[in-house]
Design an enzyme around this catalytic site. Sequence first.
Site, short mmCIF file in Angstrom:
data_model
loop_
_atom_site.label_atom_id
_atom_site.label_comp_id
_atom_site.label_asym_id
_atom_site.label_seq_id
_atom_site.Cartn_x
_atom_site.Cartn_y
_atom_site.Cartn_z
N THR A 168 -39.28 34.02 17.80
CA THR A 168 -40.91 33.16 18.46
C THR A 168 -40.43 32.35 19.13
O THR A 168 -39.64 31.92 19.50
CB THR A 168 -41.54 32.52 16.71
OG1 THR A 168 -41.22 33.94 15.77
CG2 THR A 168 -42.80 32.07 17.05
N ARG A 196 -47.38 42.25 6.93
CA ARG A 196 -46.79 40.92 6.66
C ARG A 196 -46.84 39.61 7.76
O ARG A 196 -47.76 40.29 8.68
CB ARG A 196 -45.10 41.05 6.17
CG ARG A 196 -44.91 39.71 6.02
CD ARG A 196 -43.59 38.58 7.32
NE ARG A 196 -43.20 37.72 6.96
CZ ARG A 196 -42.59 36.47 8.21
NH1 ARG A 196 -43.01 37.42 9.48
NH2 ARG A 196 -42.30 35.42 8.44
N GLY A 198 -46.45 35.55 9.25
CA GLY A 198 -45.95 34.55 8.90
C GLY A 198 -46.28 33.23 9.04
O GLY A 198 -47.67 33.38 9.00
N THR A 219 -40.19 27.30 14.89
CA THR A 219 -40.42 28.76 14.72
C THR A 219 -38.82 29.11 13.38
O THR A 219 -38.54 28.15 13.06
CB THR A 219 -38.70 29.57 16.03
OG1 THR A 219 -38.97 30.30 16.09
CG2 THR A 219 -38.17 28.03 15.96
N1 ASP Z 1 -41.45 32.13 11.47
C1 ASP Z 1 -41.72 33.51 12.49
C2 ASP Z 1 -42.23 34.61 11.07
O1 ASP Z 1 -41.70 34.28 10.26
C3 ASP Z 1 -40.29 33.92 12.96
C4 ASP Z 1 -40.01 33.34 14.06
O2 ASP Z 1 -39.32 32.50 14.28
O3 ASP Z 1 -38.83 33.79 15.44
O4 ASP Z 1 -42.76 34.97 11.42
#
Ligand code: ASP
Length: 311
Positions: A168, A196, A198, A219
């Site tokens: 992310t 989903r 996040g 992230t």
């Molecule tokens: N935090 C992000 C999510 O759970 C994933 C990531 O940080 O790459 O969607």
Amino acid sequence: MGNKWVIAIHGGAENQSCEELGETKQAAYEQGLENALMAGWHVLKEGGSALDAVEAAVRSMENNPLFNAGKGGSPTSENTNEFDAAIMDGKTMKAGSVAGVKHVKNPITLAKTIMQESKHVMLCGPGAEEFARQHKLELKSDAYFLTEEKEKALKEAQKEEATTGHDTVGAIAMDMHGNLAAATSTGGLVNQLPGRVGDSPIVGSGVYANNEVCAVSCTGDGEGIMLANTAHEVYALLKYKGLPLKEACQEALHLYTDRIEGDRNFIALDTQGNVEFSFVTSLMFRACKRADEPTYIGIWRDDAGDWEKEG
Ligand code: ASP
């Protein structure tokens, strides 16, 4: 306040060794980070707002297939793309957020447009895409987002029955007027269930900015970050416990790790222009530039920059 203006970005945090990443890919990440950092830095240098700077930095990473956002967004278990993003303006405490869009080239710009042009904070799915269409934002077909590398990552994740990937992207900035902003954009996790969502588009979880206190972009494992309310927790530790930035970040990083699973990683900026890169993984793709000082680009834990000693 003039000399404190600064921008910091991340391109995700992961557990990988130097050998696994490889020299070629490392160089590509460094270049991608520099491009994104400078896109935001130029906005600030020209007297632009922190809000526009974080958008510019994140857009650059959304257009780069290396990062898990926009073009490089992780595929769901159905090999489809769903993007989440949010932006927050610390000056006005307004935010815009989007979840589950499939064809928007730059979800962060959609989030900003929602903040500026609608009465709402968050739009999701087809309604969000329709809003993007009405506001003439660039849309792309499914093919634009599909890459061989992503298909490979999906197959591997499915073999292990796992959700993977932590790339992310995010940015935080303070402009010449002392205004703060934060932005986060993601394709989610490889092999996540369709639908989903996040932490990234959740204000207070994956993103937060308030001129009085801090700007934060996260992230990691979104479920854990959401349950821990990580971005807002950094804010609360600074505001109500009066901790210095470094200590607030350390505390937020480890809060309730006995009860809440998953990696939490984030970048944070306080009102003095101090920057912290806080991560529990072996690496965080990150970069920072304050006014006309030298550019810092780091990947591994020991790639320290001078300002990291200030916090
Ligand atoms: N935090 C992000 C999510 O759970 C994933 C990531 O940080 O790459 O969607």
